[in-house]
Design a protein around this motif. Structure first.
Motif, PDB file in Angstrom:
ATOM      1  N   GLY A   1      38.257  54.861 -26.601  1.00 20.31           N
ATOM      2  CA  GLY A   1      39.222  55.912 -26.866  1.00 20.31           C
ATOM      3  C   GLY A   1      39.981  56.230 -25.580  1.00 20.31           C
ATOM      4  N   GLU A   2      40.722  57.341 -25.598  1.00 16.27           N
ATOM      5  CA  GLU A   2      41.479  57.757 -24.418  1.00 16.27           C
ATOM      6  C   GLU A   2      40.526  58.271 -23.340  1.00 16.27           C
ATOM      7  N   VAL A   3      40.752  57.830 -22.112  1.00 14.88           N
ATOM      8  CA  VAL A   3      39.853  58.204 -21.008  1.00 14.88           C
ATOM      9  C   VAL A   3      40.659  58.690 -19.811  1.00 14.88           C
ATOM     10  N   GLU A   4      40.186  59.775 -19.215  1.00 14.84           N
ATOM     11  CA  GLU A   4      40.700  60.242 -17.932  1.00 14.84           C
ATOM     12  C   GLU A   4      39.549  60.202 -16.941  1.00 14.84           C
ATOM     13  N   ALA A   5      39.772  59.550 -15.804  1.00  8.91           N
ATOM     14  CA  ALA A   5      38.689  59.378 -14.845  1.00  8.91           C
ATOM     15  C   ALA A   5      39.199  59.526 -13.422  1.00  8.91           C
ATOM     16  N   LEU A   6      38.317  59.962 -12.541  1.00 12.33           N
ATOM     17  CA  LEU A   6      38.619  60.056 -11.125  1.00 12.33           C
ATOM     18  C   LEU A   6      38.215  58.749 -10.453  1.00 12.33           C
ATOM     19  N   HIS A   7      39.165  58.107  -9.785  1.00 13.12           N
ATOM     20  CA  HIS A   7      38.955  56.830  -9.105  1.00 13.12           C
ATOM     21  C   HIS A   7      38.708  57.107  -7.623  1.00 13.12           C
ATOM     22  N   VAL A   8      37.527  56.708  -7.112  1.00 10.05           N
ATOM     23  CA  VAL A   8      37.178  56.946  -5.710  1.00 10.05           C
ATOM     24  C   VAL A   8      36.920  55.606  -5.040  1.00 10.05           C
ATOM     25  N   PRO A   9      37.773  55.183  -4.078  1.00 12.50           N
ATOM     26  CA  PRO A   9      37.575  53.902  -3.390  1.00 12.50           C
ATOM     27  C   PRO A   9      36.223  53.838  -2.678  1.00 12.50           C
ATOM     28  N   ALA A  10      35.696  52.624  -2.544  1.00 10.26           N
ATOM     29  CA  ALA A  10      34.353  52.423  -1.996  1.00 10.26           C
ATOM     30  C   ALA A  10      34.202  53.013  -0.596  1.00 10.26           C
ATOM     31  N   ASN A  11      35.139  52.745   0.291  1.00 12.31           N
ATOM     32  CA  ASN A  11      35.012  53.245   1.663  1.00 12.31           C
ATOM     33  C   ASN A  11      35.014  54.768   1.712  1.00 12.31           C
ATOM     34  N   ASP A  12      35.852  55.379   0.884  1.00  7.82           N
ATOM     35  CA  ASP A  12      35.880  56.845   0.832  1.00  7.82           C
ATOM     36  C   ASP A  12      34.581  57.391   0.251  1.00  7.82           C
ATOM     37  N   LEU A  13      34.026  56.679  -0.726  1.00  6.94           N
ATOM     38  CA  LEU A  13      32.764  57.120  -1.313  1.00  6.94           C
ATOM     39  C   LEU A  13      31.645  57.062  -0.276  1.00  6.94           C
ATOM     40  N   ARG A  14      31.607  55.991   0.498  1.00  5.82           N
ATOM     41  CA  ARG A  14      30.551  55.871   1.518  1.00  5.82           C
ATOM     42  C   ARG A  14      30.656  56.997   2.546  1.00  5.82           C
ATOM     43  N   THR A  15      31.871  57.323   2.936  1.00  6.90           N
ATOM     44  CA  THR A  15      32.070  58.441   3.867  1.00  6.90           C
ATOM     45  C   THR A  15      31.593  59.748   3.237  1.00  6.90           C
ATOM     46  N   PHE A  16      31.943  59.942   1.967  1.00  6.62           N
ATOM     47  CA  PHE A  16      31.509  61.129   1.235  1.00  6.62           C
ATOM     48  C   PHE A  16      29.982  61.221   1.212  1.00  6.62           C
ATOM     49  N   LEU A  17      29.312  60.110   0.947  1.00  5.67           N
ATOM     50  CA  LEU A  17      27.852  60.115   0.861  1.00  5.67           C
ATOM     51  C   LEU A  17      27.213  60.370   2.222  1.00  5.67           C
ATOM     52  N   ASP A  18      27.837  59.901   3.292  1.00  5.77           N
ATOM     53  CA  ASP A  18      27.335  60.200   4.637  1.00  5.77           C
ATOM     54  C   ASP A  18      27.394  61.697   4.922  1.00  5.77           C
ATOM     55  N   GLN A  19      28.350  62.361   4.345  1.00 12.74           N
ATOM     56  CA  GLN A  19      28.545  63.789   4.591  1.00 12.74           C
ATOM     57  C   GLN A  19      27.836  64.677   3.575  1.00 12.74           C
ATOM     58  N   HIS A  20      27.377  64.085   2.473  1.00 12.73           N
ATOM     59  CA  HIS A  20      26.724  64.857   1.404  1.00 12.73           C
ATOM     60  C   HIS A  20      25.426  64.143   1.017  1.00 12.73           C
ATOM     61  N   ARG A  21      24.394  64.365   1.820  1.00 11.96           N
ATOM     62  CA  ARG A  21      23.135  63.650   1.629  1.00 11.96           C
ATOM     63  C   ARG A  21      22.458  63.989   0.299  1.00 11.96           C
ATOM     64  N   ARG A  22      22.617  65.228  -0.141  1.00  8.99           N
ATOM     65  CA  ARG A  22      22.018  65.592  -1.432  1.00  8.99           C
ATOM     66  C   ARG A  22      22.646  64.780  -2.554  1.00  8.99           C
ATOM     67  N   ALA A  23      23.958  64.609  -2.503  1.00 11.86           N
ATOM     68  CA  ALA A  23      24.658  63.822  -3.517  1.00 11.86           C
ATOM     69  C   ALA A  23      24.208  62.363  -3.465  1.00 11.86           C
ATOM     70  N   GLU A  24      24.002  61.840  -2.250  1.00 19.43           N
ATOM     71  CA  GLU A  24      23.539  60.457  -2.112  1.00 19.43           C
ATOM     72  C   GLU A  24      22.182  60.276  -2.781  1.00 19.43           C
ATOM     73  N   ARG A  25      21.256  61.208  -2.540  1.00 19.62           N
ATOM     74  CA  ARG A  25      19.931  61.120  -3.169  1.00 19.62           C
ATOM     75  C   ARG A  25      20.044  61.233  -4.689  1.00 19.62           C
ATOM     76  N   ALA A  26      20.929  62.105  -5.152  1.00 22.19           N
ATOM     77  CA  ALA A  26      21.104  62.295  -6.597  1.00 22.19           C
ATOM     78  C   ALA A  26      21.655  61.032  -7.254  1.00 22.19           C
ATOM     79  N   LEU A  27      22.610  60.365  -6.589  1.00 18.23           N
ATOM     80  CA  LEU A  27      23.179  59.139  -7.140  1.00 18.23           C
ATOM     81  C   LEU A  27      22.132  58.029  -7.192  1.00 18.23           C
ATOM     82  N   HIS A  28      21.316  57.933  -6.138  1.00 21.96           N
ATOM     83  CA  HIS A  28      20.246  56.933  -6.141  1.00 21.96           C
ATOM     84  C   HIS A  28      19.276  57.196  -7.297  1.00 21.96           C
ATOM     85  N   ALA A  29      18.931  58.448  -7.526  1.00 20.71           N
ATOM     86  CA  ALA A  29      18.019  58.791  -8.620  1.00 20.71           C
ATOM     87  C   ALA A  29      18.638  58.436  -9.965  1.00 20.71           C
TER      88      ALA A  29
END
Length: 225
Positions: A93-121
């Protein structure tokens, strides 16, 4: 936060983390059937579903292993592990999504350790769910294949060679009879063979334990999945 952020993100990513992703990502709007990711491709971005749903498929022929909706992330495993995509993701169906480039995501995860652990889980949980789905599907196909073999046996479509009932057909024929892929059929026949239920030759299937095959056909699976 609006309804687009409800769902898995309500426990996976908190409001601050989602807003941080929105600052580094861009919004995509795509119609039904659009392929966001293909199995085997490079993992160069993550998607956060904001509206609509996507289906996640793997293998050939494609097998649906999950449906993802608003608030859920897609594609983090490949980015985190720097590995090719493990599945194909298609708009349902119709989808709206947020696109986050890999390098930006890695930087985000370095700065948000709780989010990194949550994504791994979340990745570990999803892998377990996908494995169970594939296993359940294999069990259903195993029973279907055993039933087809037993029906051929019971209908007299075999001959006795060296005191063993033998059916003259190829694994491709068996796949066609059951609606399974040739790959799935070969996999299950290999399990049967390793368990001593059948033996194979050129265009031959020897029923070395027809009784055990009949039990599988009646709903008693092997222990090999």
């Amino acid at each position: 936060m609006d309804d687009a952020h409800l769902g898995e993100s309500s426990w996976l990513l908190d409001d601050e983390e989602v807003l941080a992703l929105e600052l580094i990502g861009s919004t995509l709007r795509r119609g039904d059937g659009h392929v966001f990711m293909r199995e085997g491709e490079a993992s160069d971005f993550l998607l956060l579903i904001k509206k609509g749903h996507v289906k996640v498929t793997t293998g050939q022929p494609p097998r649906i292993v999950a449906l993802r909706g608003p608030g859920e992330t897609i594609g983090e495993l490949g980015v985190i592990d720097d590995q090719p995509r493990s599945a194909t993701v298609i708009a349902w169906g119709e989808v709206e999504a947020l696109h986050v480039p890999a390098n930006d995501l890695r930087t985000f995860l370095d700065q948000h350790r709780r989010a990194e652990r949550a994504l791994h889980a979340a990745v570990r949980k999803r892998l377990g769910q996908a494995t169970r789905k594939i296993s359940d599907s294999d069990l259903m196909m195993e029973r279907r294949l055993a039933k087809a073999i037993i029906e051929l046996y019971q209908n007299g479509l075999c001959e006795i060679i060296d005191d063993i009932p033998t059916i003259r057909l190829s694994q491709k024929d068996l796949a066609s009879m059951t609606g399974a892929s040739i790959e799935a059929t070969k996999k299950i026949i290999r399990v049967f063979k390793e368990g001593g239920l059948v033996d194979t030759g050129r265009f031959q299937l020897r029923l070395t334990d027809a009784g055990a095959l009949r039990k599988i056909a009646d709903g008693n699976p092997t222990s090999s999945w």
